[in-house]
Scaffold this motif. Structure first.
Motif, PDB file in Angstrom:
ATOM      1  N   THR A 247       0.713  -1.191  -0.110  1.00 23.57           N
ATOM      2  CA  THR A 247       0.021  -0.096  -0.099  1.00 23.57           C
ATOM      3  C   THR A 247       0.792   1.285   0.078  1.00 23.57           C
ATOM      4  O   THR A 247       0.670   2.247  -0.825  1.00 23.57           O
ATOM      5  N   GLU A 248       1.893   1.273   0.478  1.00 26.29           N
ATOM      6  CA  GLU A 248       2.806   2.212   0.757  1.00 26.29           C
ATOM      7  C   GLU A 248       3.353   2.508  -0.890  1.00 26.29           C
ATOM      8  O   GLU A 248       3.584   3.849  -1.195  1.00 26.29           O
ATOM      9  N   GLU A 249       3.731   1.495  -1.471  1.00 24.59           N
ATOM     10  CA  GLU A 249       4.085   1.655  -2.850  1.00 24.59           C
ATOM     11  C   GLU A 249       3.083   2.247  -3.854  1.00 24.59           C
ATOM     12  O   GLU A 249       3.117   3.006  -4.641  1.00 24.59           O
ATOM     13  N   GLN A 250       1.960   1.722  -3.448  1.00 21.70           N
ATOM     14  CA  GLN A 250       0.818   2.186  -4.203  1.00 21.70           C
ATOM     15  C   GLN A 250       0.514   3.794  -4.088  1.00 21.70           C
ATOM     16  O   GLN A 250       0.629   4.524  -5.163  1.00 21.70           O
ATOM     17  N   ILE A 251       0.770   4.239  -2.952  1.00 20.81           N
ATOM     18  CA  ILE A 251       0.614   5.514  -2.741  1.00 20.81           C
ATOM     19  C   ILE A 251       1.708   6.296  -3.339  1.00 20.81           C
ATOM     20  O   ILE A 251       1.561   7.627  -3.669  1.00 20.81           O
ATOM     21  N   GLN A 252       2.986   5.680  -3.130  1.00 24.00           N
ATOM     22  CA  GLN A 252       4.087   6.476  -4.099  1.00 24.00           C
ATOM     23  C   GLN A 252       3.918   6.697  -5.468  1.00 24.00           C
ATOM     24  O   GLN A 252       4.275   7.521  -5.973  1.00 24.00           O
ATOM     25  N   LEU A 253       3.515   5.501  -5.997  1.00 25.34           N
ATOM     26  CA  LEU A 253       2.947   5.506  -7.396  1.00 25.34           C
ATOM     27  C   LEU A 253       2.061   6.514  -7.694  1.00 25.34           C
ATOM     28  O   LEU A 253       2.196   7.150  -8.603  1.00 25.34           O
ATOM     29  N   LEU A 254       0.845   6.634  -6.934  1.00 23.15           N
ATOM     30  CA  LEU A 254      -0.134   7.770  -7.226  1.00 23.15           C
ATOM     31  C   LEU A 254       0.605   9.327  -7.142  1.00 23.15           C
ATOM     32  O   LEU A 254       0.236   9.951  -8.136  1.00 23.15           O
ATOM     33  N   LYS A 255       1.541   9.348  -6.357  1.00 20.75           N
ATOM     34  CA  LYS A 255       2.202  10.500  -6.030  1.00 20.75           C
ATOM     35  C   LYS A 255       3.091  10.950  -7.366  1.00 20.75           C
ATOM     36  O   LYS A 255       3.147  12.011  -8.014  1.00 20.75           O
TER      37      LYS A 255
ATOM     38  N   GLU B 243      -1.221  10.498   3.966  1.00 27.43           N
ATOM     39  CA  GLU B 243      -1.013   9.301   3.766  1.00 27.43           C
ATOM     40  C   GLU B 243      -1.511   8.311   4.799  1.00 27.43           C
ATOM     41  O   GLU B 243      -1.783   7.266   4.011  1.00 27.43           O
ATOM     42  N   GLU B 244      -1.694   8.684   5.970  1.00 22.09           N
ATOM     43  CA  GLU B 244      -2.307   7.680   7.103  1.00 22.09           C
ATOM     44  C   GLU B 244      -3.605   7.353   6.604  1.00 22.09           C
ATOM     45  O   GLU B 244      -4.310   6.312   6.430  1.00 22.09           O
ATOM     46  N   GLU B 245      -4.476   8.486   6.174  1.00 23.25           N
ATOM     47  CA  GLU B 245      -5.851   8.350   5.620  1.00 23.25           C
ATOM     48  C   GLU B 245      -5.925   7.643   4.323  1.00 23.25           C
ATOM     49  O   GLU B 245      -6.593   6.747   4.249  1.00 23.25           O
TER      50      GLU B 245
ATOM     51  N   ASP C 175      -3.874  19.574  -9.578  1.00 23.75           N
ATOM     52  CA  ASP C 175      -4.610  20.052  -8.286  1.00 23.75           C
ATOM     53  C   ASP C 175      -5.672  18.734  -8.098  1.00 23.75           C
ATOM     54  O   ASP C 175      -6.520  19.029  -7.158  1.00 23.75           O
ATOM     55  N   THR C 176      -5.503  17.624  -8.447  1.00 22.92           N
ATOM     56  CA  THR C 176      -6.247  16.460  -8.229  1.00 22.92           C
ATOM     57  C   THR C 176      -6.036  15.796  -6.987  1.00 22.92           C
ATOM     58  O   THR C 176      -4.770  15.499  -6.904  1.00 22.92           O
ATOM     59  N   THR C 177      -6.728  15.621  -5.943  1.00 25.61           N
ATOM     60  CA  THR C 177      -6.328  14.984  -4.699  1.00 25.61           C
ATOM     61  C   THR C 177      -6.869  13.697  -4.715  1.00 25.61           C
ATOM     62  O   THR C 177      -8.044  13.213  -5.250  1.00 25.61           O
ATOM     63  N   PHE C 178      -6.216  12.849  -3.662  1.00 27.85           N
ATOM     64  CA  PHE C 178      -6.938  11.605  -3.281  1.00 27.85           C
ATOM     65  C   PHE C 178      -8.485  11.826  -2.738  1.00 27.85           C
ATOM     66  O   PHE C 178      -9.218  10.942  -3.282  1.00 27.85           O
ATOM     67  N   LYS C 179      -8.403  12.775  -1.981  1.00 29.20           N
ATOM     68  CA  LYS C 179      -9.843  13.257  -1.590  1.00 29.20           C
ATOM     69  C   LYS C 179     -11.001  13.430  -2.736  1.00 29.20           C
ATOM     70  O   LYS C 179     -12.012  12.979  -2.317  1.00 29.20           O
TER      71      LYS C 179
END
Length: 131
Positions: free
Chosen positions: A11-19, A28-30, A68-72
């Motif tokens: 999941t950490e790598e998935q988040i990094q990929l999205l960034k 990132e915790e959310e 300006d696209t956010t995960f939220k």
């Protein structure tokens, strides 16, 4: 045999990929919490398309998000879809109940309560072809 073409990512790598794909993730915790509850595929691949920038994607040769696209933003759409599905399912359950009740009433009224009568194939029309 089916082989997956995409490697496993934590999941950490998935988040990094999205960034790396220009998605803004301020908490990132959310994001980790969301990915622990729902799959990457159901959140990202299910809702990303309206947030992708075709020009940036073409240039980079892979998905890139609009500025300006956010995960939220993606989570908000994901939650809206869940709510809409719940509302539609709730309404469909009412419609199904009314419809089945009315069909049962009509069949009972016309053909009686005996199973052999109301399940007899000959009482049903096949319909007509629409041309």
């Amino acid at each position: 045999m089916i082989y997956l073409t995409k490697p496993f990512l934590t999941t950490e790598e998935q988040i990094q990929l999205l960034k790396e794909r220009d998605l803004i993730i301020t908490d990132e915790e959310e994001a980790l919490k969301w990915f622990s509850l729902h799959s990457y595929y159901s959140i990202i691949n299910g809702y990303k398309d309206i947030f992708l920038c075709p020009e940036k994607t073409k240039k980079a040769g892979g998905d890139r998000f609009k500025d300006d696209t956010t995960f939220k933003d993606i989570i908000n759409l994901f939650e809206l879809d869940i709510q809409l599905r719940k509302e539609i399912l709730s309404i469909l359950e009412v419609v199904e109940s009314i419809l089945s009740n009315n069909i049962a009433y009509i069949l009972g009224e016309r053909y009686g309560h005996r199973k052999e009568d109301y399940l007899n194939k000959s009482i049903f029309r096949k319909g007509r072809k629409i041309e």
